[in-house]
Write a protein that holds these residues in place. Structure first.
Motif, PDB file in Angstrom:
ATOM      1  N   VAL A  69       0.866  -1.265  -0.008  1.00 44.41           N
ATOM      2  CA  VAL A  69      -0.006  -0.009   0.052  1.00 44.41           C
ATOM      3  C   VAL A  69       0.756   1.084  -0.157  1.00 44.41           C
ATOM      4  CG1 VAL A  69      -1.699   1.306   1.612  1.00 44.41           C
ATOM      5  CG2 VAL A  69      -1.921  -0.988   1.402  1.00 44.41           C
ATOM      6  N   TYR A  70       0.806   2.073  -0.963  1.00 44.34           N
ATOM      7  CA  TYR A  70       1.442   3.511  -0.934  1.00 44.34           C
ATOM      8  C   TYR A  70       0.487   4.512  -0.902  1.00 44.34           C
ATOM      9  CZ  TYR A  70       4.822   6.781  -2.447  1.00 44.34           C
ATOM     10  OH  TYR A  70       5.480   8.171  -2.477  1.00 44.34           O
ATOM     11  N   ILE A  71       0.808   5.394  -0.146  1.00 44.77           N
ATOM     12  CA  ILE A  71      -0.378   6.497   0.205  1.00 44.77           C
ATOM     13  C   ILE A  71       0.783   7.647  -0.102  1.00 44.77           C
ATOM     14  CG2 ILE A  71      -1.830   7.698   1.668  1.00 44.77           C
ATOM     15  CD1 ILE A  71      -2.523   4.882   2.777  1.00 44.77           C
ATOM     16  N   ILE A  72       0.331   8.782  -0.681  1.00 44.12           N
ATOM     17  CA  ILE A  72       0.778  10.105  -0.686  1.00 44.12           C
ATOM     18  C   ILE A  72      -0.080  11.359  -0.623  1.00 44.12           C
ATOM     19  CG2 ILE A  72       1.241  10.164  -3.003  1.00 44.12           C
ATOM     20  CD1 ILE A  72       3.770  11.881  -2.530  1.00 44.12           C
ATOM     21  N   ASP A  73      -0.447  11.988   0.325  1.00 44.17           N
ATOM     22  CA  ASP A  73      -1.387  12.828   0.681  1.00 44.17           C
ATOM     23  C   ASP A  73      -2.634  12.196   0.675  1.00 44.17           C
ATOM     24  OD1 ASP A  73       0.548  14.799   0.815  1.00 44.17           O
ATOM     25  OD2 ASP A  73       0.203  15.560  -1.425  1.00 44.17           O
ATOM     26  N   ASP A  74      -3.562  12.248  -0.353  1.00 44.71           N
ATOM     27  CA  ASP A  74      -4.923  11.797  -0.522  1.00 44.71           C
ATOM     28  C   ASP A  74      -4.941  10.733  -1.442  1.00 44.71           C
ATOM     29  OD1 ASP A  74      -5.861  13.134   1.881  1.00 44.71           O
ATOM     30  OD2 ASP A  74      -7.403  13.997   0.814  1.00 44.71           O
ATOM     31  N   THR A  75      -3.797  10.300  -2.169  1.00 40.37           N
ATOM     32  CA  THR A  75      -3.620   9.451  -3.106  1.00 40.37           C
ATOM     33  C   THR A  75      -3.462   8.120  -2.763  1.00 40.37           C
ATOM     34  OG1 THR A  75      -3.192  11.063  -4.880  1.00 40.37           O
ATOM     35  CG2 THR A  75      -2.802   8.681  -5.371  1.00 40.37           C
ATOM     36  N   PHE A  76      -4.350   7.063  -2.760  1.00 40.91           N
ATOM     37  CA  PHE A  76      -4.022   5.792  -2.316  1.00 40.91           C
ATOM     38  C   PHE A  76      -3.780   4.778  -3.347  1.00 40.91           C
ATOM     39  CE2 PHE A  76      -6.599   5.964   1.953  1.00 40.91           C
ATOM     40  CZ  PHE A  76      -6.231   7.300   2.408  1.00 40.91           C
ATOM     41  N   THR A  77      -2.783   4.122  -3.370  1.00 39.38           N
ATOM     42  CA  THR A  77      -2.484   3.117  -4.335  1.00 39.38           C
ATOM     43  C   THR A  77      -2.144   1.758  -3.815  1.00 39.38           C
ATOM     44  OG1 THR A  77      -1.584   4.870  -5.929  1.00 39.38           O
ATOM     45  CG2 THR A  77      -0.957   2.667  -6.385  1.00 39.38           C
ATOM     46  N   LEU A  78      -2.505   0.559  -4.450  1.00 35.66           N
ATOM     47  CA  LEU A  78      -2.347  -0.689  -3.921  1.00 35.66           C
ATOM     48  C   LEU A  78      -1.526  -1.344  -4.952  1.00 35.66           C
ATOM     49  CD1 LEU A  78      -2.910  -2.901  -1.950  1.00 35.66           C
ATOM     50  CD2 LEU A  78      -5.082  -3.369  -3.454  1.00 35.66           C
ATOM     51  N   SER A  80      -8.355   5.472  -3.726  1.00 34.68           N
ATOM     52  CA  SER A  80      -8.364   6.817  -2.822  1.00 34.68           C
ATOM     53  C   SER A  80      -9.957   7.123  -2.394  1.00 34.68           C
ATOM     54  CB  SER A  80      -8.270   7.873  -3.783  1.00 34.68           C
ATOM     55  OG  SER A  80      -6.679   7.812  -4.202  1.00 34.68           O
ATOM     56  N   SER A  81     -10.690   6.360  -2.925  1.00 37.22           N
ATOM     57  CA  SER A  81     -11.994   6.466  -2.219  1.00 37.22           C
ATOM     58  C   SER A  81     -12.093   6.170  -1.029  1.00 37.22           C
ATOM     59  CB  SER A  81     -13.203   5.658  -3.022  1.00 37.22           C
ATOM     60  OG  SER A  81     -12.881   4.255  -3.073  1.00 37.22           O
ATOM     61  N   LEU A  82     -11.175   5.321  -0.451  1.00 42.42           N
ATOM     62  CA  LEU A  82     -11.323   4.759   0.956  1.00 42.42           C
ATOM     63  C   LEU A  82     -10.458   5.913   1.761  1.00 42.42           C
ATOM     64  CD1 LEU A  82     -12.457   2.269   0.019  1.00 42.42           C
ATOM     65  CD2 LEU A  82     -10.670   1.056   1.665  1.00 42.42           C
ATOM     66  N   LYS A  83     -10.267   7.310   1.490  1.00 42.31           N
ATOM     67  CA  LYS A  83      -9.691   8.057   2.401  1.00 42.31           C
ATOM     68  C   LYS A  83     -10.405   8.564   3.445  1.00 42.31           C
ATOM     69  CE  LYS A  83     -11.141  12.156  -0.693  1.00 42.31           C
ATOM     70  NZ  LYS A  83     -10.498  13.019  -1.694  1.00 42.31           N
ATOM     71  N   LYS A  84     -11.865   8.119   3.143  1.00 45.39           N
ATOM     72  CA  LYS A  84     -12.710   8.587   4.721  1.00 45.39           C
ATOM     73  C   LYS A  84     -12.360   7.803   5.460  1.00 45.39           C
ATOM     74  CE  LYS A  84     -16.040   4.746   2.931  1.00 45.39           C
ATOM     75  NZ  LYS A  84     -17.422   4.572   2.481  1.00 45.39           N
ATOM     76  N   PRO A 120       0.309  24.133   2.102  1.00 43.88           N
ATOM     77  CA  PRO A 120       0.560  22.634   2.538  1.00 43.88           C
ATOM     78  C   PRO A 120       0.405  21.843   1.593  1.00 43.88           C
ATOM     79  CG  PRO A 120      -0.938  24.000   3.792  1.00 43.88           C
ATOM     80  CD  PRO A 120      -0.844  24.774   2.558  1.00 43.88           C
ATOM     81  N   PRO A 121       0.912  20.450   1.862  1.00 42.45           N
ATOM     82  CA  PRO A 121       0.607  19.131   1.085  1.00 42.45           C
ATOM     83  C   PRO A 121      -0.786  18.757   0.901  1.00 42.45           C
ATOM     84  CG  PRO A 121       2.772  19.226   2.533  1.00 42.45           C
ATOM     85  CD  PRO A 121       1.934  20.268   2.899  1.00 42.45           C
ATOM     86  N   GLY A 122      -1.148  18.308  -0.407  1.00 45.89           N
ATOM     87  CA  GLY A 122      -2.566  17.964  -0.223  1.00 45.89           C
ATOM     88  C   GLY A 122      -3.355  19.327  -0.793  1.00 45.89           C
ATOM     89  N   THR A 123      -4.713  19.011  -0.487  1.00 47.91           N
ATOM     90  CA  THR A 123      -5.398  20.162  -0.984  1.00 47.91           C
ATOM     91  C   THR A 123      -6.136  20.741  -0.071  1.00 47.91           C
ATOM     92  OG1 THR A 123      -7.274  18.832  -1.418  1.00 47.91           O
ATOM     93  CG2 THR A 123      -5.911  19.160  -3.378  1.00 47.91           C
ATOM     94  N   GLU A 124      -6.955  21.872  -0.314  1.00 45.82           N
ATOM     95  CA  GLU A 124      -7.575  22.531   0.950  1.00 45.82           C
ATOM     96  C   GLU A 124      -8.562  21.612   1.640  1.00 45.82           C
ATOM     97  OE1 GLU A 124      -9.313  26.262  -0.110  1.00 45.82           O
ATOM     98  OE2 GLU A 124      -7.292  27.227  -0.720  1.00 45.82           O
ATOM     99  N   ASP A 125      -9.088  20.886   0.721  1.00 49.79           N
ATOM    100  CA  ASP A 125     -10.200  19.737   1.392  1.00 49.79           C
ATOM    101  C   ASP A 125      -9.517  18.368   1.866  1.00 49.79           C
ATOM    102  OD1 ASP A 125      -9.857  19.124  -1.159  1.00 49.79           O
ATOM    103  OD2 ASP A 125     -12.041  18.824  -1.636  1.00 49.79           O
ATOM    104  N   VAL A 127      -8.439  15.385   3.135  1.00 55.49           N
ATOM    105  CA  VAL A 127      -8.722  14.526   4.468  1.00 55.49           C
ATOM    106  C   VAL A 127      -7.550  13.970   5.345  1.00 55.49           C
ATOM    107  CG1 VAL A 127      -9.806  12.212   5.059  1.00 55.49           C
ATOM    108  CG2 VAL A 127     -10.968  13.556   3.383  1.00 55.49           C
ATOM    109  N   MET A 128      -6.603  13.642   4.525  1.00 56.04           N
ATOM    110  CA  MET A 128      -5.330  12.989   5.363  1.00 56.04           C
ATOM    111  C   MET A 128      -4.677  14.141   6.108  1.00 56.04           C
ATOM    112  SD  MET A 128      -3.719  10.421   5.756  1.00 56.04           S
ATOM    113  CE  MET A 128      -4.388   9.271   4.395  1.00 56.04           C
ATOM    114  N   TRP A 129      -4.500  15.519   5.724  1.00 51.12           N
ATOM    115  CA  TRP A 129      -3.662  16.348   6.613  1.00 51.12           C
ATOM    116  C   TRP A 129      -4.652  17.426   7.110  1.00 51.12           C
ATOM    117  CZ3 TRP A 129      -0.248  13.546   6.929  1.00 51.12           C
ATOM    118  CH2 TRP A 129       0.555  12.802   5.655  1.00 51.12           C
ATOM    119  N   LYS A 130      -6.043  17.010   7.163  1.00 52.66           N
ATOM    120  CA  LYS A 130      -7.146  18.124   7.454  1.00 52.66           C
ATOM    121  C   LYS A 130      -6.649  18.597   9.038  1.00 52.66           C
ATOM    122  CE  LYS A 130     -12.105  18.613   8.619  1.00 52.66           C
ATOM    123  NZ  LYS A 130     -13.338  17.740   8.637  1.00 52.66           N
TER     124      LYS A 130
END
Length: 445
Positions: free
Chosen positions: A37-46, A89-93, A148-153, A155-158
Motif C-alpha cells: 500500500v502506497y499513500i501520498i497525501d490523499d492518493t491511495f495506491t495498491l 483513494s475512495s477509501l480516504k474516509k 501545505p501538501p494535499g489540497t484545501e479539502d 482528508v489526510m492532513w485536515k
C-alpha cells in the motif's frame, strides 16, 4: 451416486486441488505476491506482483474490510485490473481507522486464493507530498506563499495543515545561499540583490513524521531597485500605558504608515495580505515613531501577538513594506519598581511593599523579592513572598538595616520582573518601645 454429485465433488473426495486441471481448459493461478500500500497525501495506491503463472488474460481484483465490518467488500477502482496496481483513494474516509485489503488473480471463471490480508491505518502509512509555492518579487526580497501538501479539502492532513514546518533552500548562479527553516506558510526573504534571478525549492514536514520530497524548483527575478528603501530596525516598547513604535530612516520629506496583523494568521495557510489593518495614530506619520494606547485593539491588555510592518511614501513613490516585527503585548508590559516604607518597632523592622500603576498588569498576581541587610555588613538575606508586608525580627538594637525589593510576575507562559527599588534604610529602636509585629521573619547576622 458419484454421477449425481458432479465433477467438483469428485475432486474433493479424491483430495485433489480445487482448481481444475489444464486439460479441462483451466489454469492454475497463484495468489499475487508483494502486496504493498502506497499513500501520498490523499492518493491511495495498491500494488502487487504477478506470479509466473499469471500470464495471458489474467486480471486482479481486491476487497476491503473496514472497521467493525465482518464481510469483505469489493474495493472500488480495483476490480478486474489488468496491470499490477490500482487506485483506491475512495477509501480516504478511513484515513484514521484500521482497514484490511486482500487481492486475488482471475482468469475467466478461475480464481486464485485470496492473498493474506494487509492491515494498516492510512494516516500512519501516508507519505507527505511536496508543498506548492507561489512567489512574489520585490527589489531586494522574495515573498513566498506556501500551500501545505494535499489540497484545501484534504482528508489526510485536515488536522495538520497549520502544523507543517518548511525547509527552504535558495540559491543564485548555481551556488547555494541559505537554508531556512520556518513554521508559517508565508515568509519574506530579505537582503537580496535587485534585478537578480533566484531559485528555490521547499519541502514540508510534521513532528514525529517523515518529511516530504522537495517541491519542483521555482525561479524568479527580483525587480529594479526602488527609489525609496523600506524602513529598518522596527522596534516596539511599552511606556505609561502606551506602545511606542519606532524605526530608522535616512530619507527626508516622507510619510510613514504602520499596519499590524494577529500572528495566528501566519499559522493558517493562504494569503492573508488583506487582513492587515491600520495601527491607530500610525498613519501619515512624519517622524520615525508613533504612539498608540494599550486598548487600541479594544478590551485593554490582550494576550495576543501581532506582526507589525511600516512603509514610507513620498508623492507617488512608496517603499516596500519593512521586515515584520513581533509585538507581544504581554511581554512589553513594564513593571515599575515597588514603593517601600519601613518602620522600626523595638528590635524589629516592619516593611510594607506597594506597587505603582497596577492597572497595567492588574490581571497578574505579583510576587515580591525582598533583599535585607545590615548597613555595615556585606551579608544579604532574601525573602520571596506574595504578601506585601514583612516583619524582620530579632535584630540588633540601634543598628541601621536596609531593604530593597522588586516585583515579579510568575506566569506559566511568561515571567517578568521590575528593577529593584531604591534601598530604604532605617535604624532599629531601643528595646523598651512597644513591639507591634504582624508577621515575623527572623534573621541572624
Amino acid at each position: 451416486m458419484f454421477a449425481h454429485l458432479g465433477l467438483t465433488t469428485l475432486f474433493l473426495v479424491a483430495g485433489a486441488p480445487w482448481v481444475l486441471p489444464a486439460t479441462a481448459g483451466r489454469t492454475n493461478l497463484q495468489c499475487p505476491a508483494d502486496i504493498e500500500v502506497y499513500i501520498i497525501d490523499d492518493t491511495f495506491t495498491l500494488r502487487w506482483t504477478r506470479s509466473a503463472e499469471s500470464i495471458g488474460n489474467v486480471t486482479f481484483s481486491a476487497e476491503y474490510q473496514g472497521p467493525e465490518m465482518y464481510d469483505w467488500i469489493k474495493l472500488p477502482g480495483c476490480q478486474y485490473i489488468t496491470s499490477t496496481k490500482c487506485d483506491f483513494s475512495s477509501l480516504k474516509k478511513y484515513a484514521y481507522e484500521q482497514i484490511k485489503l486482500r487481492v486475488r488473480a482471475e482468469e475467466g471463471n478461475d480464481t486464485s486464493p485470496w492473498c493474506a490480508p494487509v492491515s494498516f491505518i492510512p494516516y500512519n502509512q501516508a507519505h507527505i507530498g511536496p508543498p506548492k509555492v507561489h512567489l512574489e518579487a520585490e527589489d531586494k526580497a522574495i515573498i513566498l506563499n506556501i500551500s501545505p501538501p494535499g489540497t484545501e479539502d484534504s482528508v489526510m492532513w485536515k488536522m495538520d495543515r497549520s502544523n507543517f514546518k518548511y525547509s527552504i533552500v535558495i540559491w543564485k548562479n548555481s551556488s547555494s545561499i541559505k537554508t531556512i527553516e520556518i513554521t508559517s506558510s508565508r515568509i519574506t526573504i530579505n537582503d537580496l540583490l535587485p534585478e537578480t534571478t533566484y531559485c528555490l525549492k521547499v519541502k514540508a514536514g510534521l513532528l514525529l513524521k517523515r518529511t516530504s520530497i522537495y517541491s519542483p524548483v521555482y525561479c524568479i527575478n527580483t525587480t529594479v531597485e526602488n527609489k525609496l528603501p523600506p524602513p529598518k530596525n522596527i522596534r516596539v516598547i511599552s511606556k505609561n500605558q502606551r506602545y511606542i513604535l519606532t524605526w530608522n530612516y535616512t530619507h527626508e520629506n516622507v510619510v510613514f504608515q504602520a499596519q499590524w496583523l494577529p500572528a495566528y494568521f501566519k499559522k493558517i495557510p493562504g494569503d492573508h495580505s488583506g487582513r492587515w489593518t491600520q495601527i491607530p495614530n500610525c498613519e501619515n506619520v512624519r517622524t520615525t515613531e508613533c504612539v498608540f494606547p494599550y486598548d487600541a485593539r479594544g478590551g485593554g491588555i490582550q494576550k495576543e501577538i501581532y506582526s507589525v510592518r511600516v512603509h514610507a511614501s513620498r508623492g507617488n513613490n512608496t517603499s516596500f513594506w519593512s521586515e515584520e516585527e513581533e509585538l507581544n503585548m504581554e511581554r512589553l508590559i513594564t513593571i515599575p519598581p515597588p514603593v517601600i516604607t519601613m518602620k522600626p518597632i523595638n528590635n524589629s523592622l516592619r516593611v510594607d511593599v506597594g506597587s505603582q500603576n497596577k492597572s497595567e498588569y492588574q490581571q497578574y498576581p505579583l510576587t515580591y523579592e525582598i533583599i535585607f541587610w545590615e548597613n555595615t555588613l556585606n551579608a544579604e538575606r532574601k525573602v520571596v513572598e506574595v504578601s506585601t508586608d514583612f516583619t524582620f525580627s530579632n535584630l540588633k538594637l540601634l543598628t541601621v538595616y536596609c531593604v530593597k525589593a522588586r516585583a515579579l510576575i510568575l506566569d506559566q507562559a511568561w515571567n517578568s520582573s521590575s528593577n529593584f527599588s531604591t534601598p530604604v534604610c532605617v535604624k532599629t529602636r531601643p528595646v523598651f518601645l512597644r513591639a507591634a509585629i504582624k508577621k515575623s521573619v527572623a534573621f541572624h547576622f
